[in-house]
Design an enzyme around this catalytic site. Structure first.
Site, PDB file in Angstrom:
ATOM      1  N   SER A 261       4.193   9.371   5.481  1.00 39.84           N
ATOM      2  CA  SER A 261       4.359   7.935   5.295  1.00 39.84           C
ATOM      3  C   SER A 261       5.671   7.593   4.582  1.00 39.84           C
ATOM      4  O   SER A 261       6.718   8.049   5.005  1.00 39.84           O
ATOM      5  CB  SER A 261       3.138   7.416   4.528  1.00 39.84           C
ATOM      6  OG  SER A 261       2.843   6.133   4.954  1.00 39.84           O
ATOM      7  N   LYS A 265       9.433   9.135   5.233  1.00 38.07           N
ATOM      8  CA  LYS A 265      10.748   8.509   5.427  1.00 38.07           C
ATOM      9  C   LYS A 265      11.766   9.253   4.552  1.00 38.07           C
ATOM     10  O   LYS A 265      12.878   9.557   4.977  1.00 38.07           O
ATOM     11  CB  LYS A 265      10.703   7.023   5.034  1.00 38.07           C
ATOM     12  CG  LYS A 265       9.623   6.168   5.729  1.00 38.07           C
ATOM     13  CD  LYS A 265       9.701   4.697   5.298  1.00 38.07           C
ATOM     14  CE  LYS A 265       8.389   3.922   5.294  1.00 38.07           C
ATOM     15  NZ  LYS A 265       7.650   3.725   6.493  1.00 38.07           N
ATOM     16  N   TRP A 352      -0.024   0.740  12.832  1.00 39.78           N
ATOM     17  CA  TRP A 352       0.988   0.128  11.937  1.00 39.78           C
ATOM     18  C   TRP A 352       2.293   0.926  11.976  1.00 39.78           C
ATOM     19  O   TRP A 352       3.381   0.388  11.925  1.00 39.78           O
ATOM     20  CB  TRP A 352       0.405   0.097  10.524  1.00 39.78           C
ATOM     21  CG  TRP A 352       1.225  -0.580   9.468  1.00 39.78           C
ATOM     22  CD1 TRP A 352       1.664  -0.009   8.293  1.00 39.78           C
ATOM     23  CD2 TRP A 352       1.669  -1.947   9.424  1.00 39.78           C
ATOM     24  NE1 TRP A 352       2.357  -0.929   7.544  1.00 39.78           N
ATOM     25  CE2 TRP A 352       2.377  -2.128   8.218  1.00 39.78           C
ATOM     26  CE3 TRP A 352       1.543  -3.032  10.300  1.00 39.78           C
ATOM     27  CZ2 TRP A 352       2.957  -3.344   7.851  1.00 39.78           C
ATOM     28  CZ3 TRP A 352       2.125  -4.250   9.936  1.00 39.78           C
ATOM     29  CH2 TRP A 352       2.822  -4.383   8.740  1.00 39.78           C
ATOM     30  N   HIS A 402      -4.479   6.899   9.239  1.00 35.85           N
ATOM     31  CA  HIS A 402      -3.228   7.189   8.528  1.00 35.85           C
ATOM     32  C   HIS A 402      -3.529   8.152   7.378  1.00 35.85           C
ATOM     33  O   HIS A 402      -4.104   7.749   6.359  1.00 35.85           O
ATOM     34  CB  HIS A 402      -2.695   5.854   7.995  1.00 35.85           C
ATOM     35  CG  HIS A 402      -1.369   5.943   7.317  1.00 35.85           C
ATOM     36  ND1 HIS A 402      -0.227   6.354   7.957  1.00 35.85           N
ATOM     37  CD2 HIS A 402      -0.999   5.654   6.039  1.00 35.85           C
ATOM     38  CE1 HIS A 402       0.789   6.311   7.108  1.00 35.85           C
ATOM     39  NE2 HIS A 402       0.352   5.892   5.935  1.00 35.85           N
TER      40      HIS A 402
HETATM   41  C1  GCU Z   1       2.719   0.905   3.969  1.00 34.22           C
HETATM   42  C2  GCU Z   1       4.091   0.654   4.542  1.00 34.22           C
HETATM   43  C3  GCU Z   1       4.565   1.820   5.398  1.00 34.22           C
HETATM   44  C4  GCU Z   1       4.429   3.111   4.626  1.00 34.22           C
HETATM   45  C5  GCU Z   1       3.020   3.244   4.092  1.00 34.22           C
HETATM   46  C6  GCU Z   1       2.764   4.446   3.176  1.00 34.22           C
HETATM   47  O1  GCU Z   1       1.780   0.925   5.005  1.00 34.22           O
HETATM   48  O2  GCU Z   1       4.031  -0.547   5.259  1.00 34.22           O
HETATM   49  O3  GCU Z   1       5.900   1.631   5.795  1.00 34.22           O
HETATM   50  O4  GCU Z   1       4.793   4.204   5.419  1.00 34.22           O
HETATM   51  O5  GCU Z   1       2.706   2.112   3.300  1.00 34.22           O
HETATM   52  O6  GCU Z   1       3.668   4.958   2.561  1.00 34.22           O
HETATM   53  O7  GCU Z   1       1.577   4.801   3.065  1.00 34.22           O
END
Ligand code: GCU
Length: 421
Positions: A261, A265, A352, A402
């Site tokens: 997540s 990134k 998402w 997720h």
């Molecule tokens: C939120 C956010 C995402 C991210 C995620 C996470 O959903 O919108 O961009 O990847 O959190 O880090 O769990």
């Protein structure tokens, strides 16, 4: 209080009350509405010249890194920071004798007030120079294991359900909270070491968190291209790698950058900038990670910047309503990993993050891997669920939500066995 108001505002704005639960109606989840978009070509440089050789790509690569720094993640400060590695504990028979467990504090010699990066390292016993999965964690090292003797992190913690933190401090209830995401014994048994640290050691994850992290002393907050929190987390991964290079128990040529997540990134940005990482794995990294920004599906650049104004550079916000003007898109970030192995993973219950956008990001690295005579993903057809595909670049879309599951790790271990060892 500021923090509470921030969370509330984010929840109201995004309809995002807990991770992954989004008021779906507000965003596009309809493939037929995605529309058309034109992606920048990684093999055409800023002056319009086609890139045909590895030597030309080496220059284009630098250009792309700069474009990502100037427009997306912000510029990572170049100065060398003096580090001191202090091993604070060694257990030579951890996890029922499976591992040597070490705790290492990475201290910033010139900034004694900054928190250290506290690394938790497990090395498989009886293995010389082990390859290692290096990934930051969301809630402190005590979260990834139930071992009772591991100190609770004393750093700022996100509020969570079930008293896992009180007044933003971890409680005993957080111990082992994310153990399932870190199947350490399974990884050790396959001959790999595991290194992790709390991402909040680099910067607590809220808009003003930078005051308590590395960005308070490095960078220039007045600049539109100053680094964001994701840049700081990525930078921290490279500092852990600096330590791993000094540890004879580790094969420092086989350090795999991994993250889930938002930390996915960061794992991508770390692997793109620092080619000492032998491979990169981005688990459900979504918008601002592996997913194409120009694809209107799930989270958008605008939503990302509104919900998490501290993650990227200020200039990124100027693209909120005009993503087509971004001089880069995320397939080019993934291409920066070439020719090293790359794994991008999605989950079908995590729309998402835009699974198809993550898949296409991985697929469109193909021409860059081809420059090295490598087959990247080898297809542009989106696979069925639980069907891992690809060669030097791999992809799967797991069933479920997720998260990071054993299924994901099984694929990552196979990938590492085949391509990193
Ligand atoms: C939120 C956010 C995402 C991210 C995620 C996470 O959903 O919108 O961009 O990847 O959190 O880090 O769990």
């Amino acid at each position: 209080m500021t923090r509470l108001l921030f969370c509330l505002a984010v929840a109201l704005l995004t309809g995002h009350f807990t991770n992954g639960q989004v008021a779906e109606s507000v965003y596009n989840y309809d493939e037929t509405k995605v529309g058309t978009y034109k992606l920048p070509n990684p093999l055409i440089n800023a002056s319009g010249k086609a890139i045909k050789t590895r030597a030309e790509w080496a220059t284009r690569r630098i250009e792309l890194l700069q474009l990502f720094a100037e427009n997306v993640y912000g510029k990572t400060p170049k100065q060398t920071v003096r580090l001191r590695f202090q091993t604070t504990s060694v257990d030579s028979s951890a996890l029922n004798g499976l591992a040597i467990r070490k705790l290492i504090s990475i201290k910033f010699v010139d900034y004694p007030k900054l928190p250290s990066i506290d690394v938790l390292l497990y090395v498989p016993k009886g293995r010389k120079a082990a390859p290692v999965f290096l990934g930051l964690n969301f809630c402190g090292n005590h979260c990834v294991t139930t071992e009772a003797d591991l100190p609770l992190s004393t750093r700022w913690m996100m509020s969570g359900t079930g008293d896992v933190s009180v007044n933003n401090k971890a409680t005993e209830k957080a111990r082992g909270m994310q153990e399932r995401r870190w199947p350490i014994s399974m990884i050790l048994k396959r001959g790999y070491a595991v290194a992790t640290a709390y991402y909040g050691d680099l910067e607590p994850d809220y808009p003003e968190g930078w005051h308590a992290g590395i960005r308070s002393v490095l960078g220039d907050t007045t600049r539109a291209d100053n680094w964001g929190a994701i840049g700081a987390w990525a930078w921290g991964m490279s500092r852990i790698l600096d330590y791993l290079q000094t540890d004879p128990a580790i094969d420092a040529k086989r350090v795999i950058s991994i993250g889930h997540s938002r930390i996915g990134k960061a794992a991508l940005w770390a692997g793109a900038q620092d080619d000492r990482f032998a491979a990169v794995i981005a688990n459900e990294s979504g918008e601002g990670g592996a997913a194409l920004s120009r694809r209107w599906y799930g989270e958008t650049v605008e939503r990302l910047n509104i919900s998490f104004p501290h993650w990227f550079c200020e200039r990124y916000k100027t693209y909120n309503k005009r993503v087509d003007d971004l001089p880069v898109d995320q397939h080019e970030l993934l291409a920066l990993v070439a020719p090293r192995p790359l794994y991008v993973a999605s989950a079908d219950g995590d729309q998402w993050s835009d699974p198809k956008g993550e898949f296409l990001g991985a697929a469109y690295t193909t021409p860059v891997y081809a420059l090295y005579g490598k087959v990247g993903l080898g297809t542009t057809t989106f696979p069925a669920v639980n069907q891992p595909i690809g060669q030097t670049v791999r992809y799967h879309d797991r069933t479920g939500k997720h998260d990071v599951m054993n299924y994901d790790w099984e694929q990552y271990l196979r990938f590492a066995d085949e391509l990193v060892r």
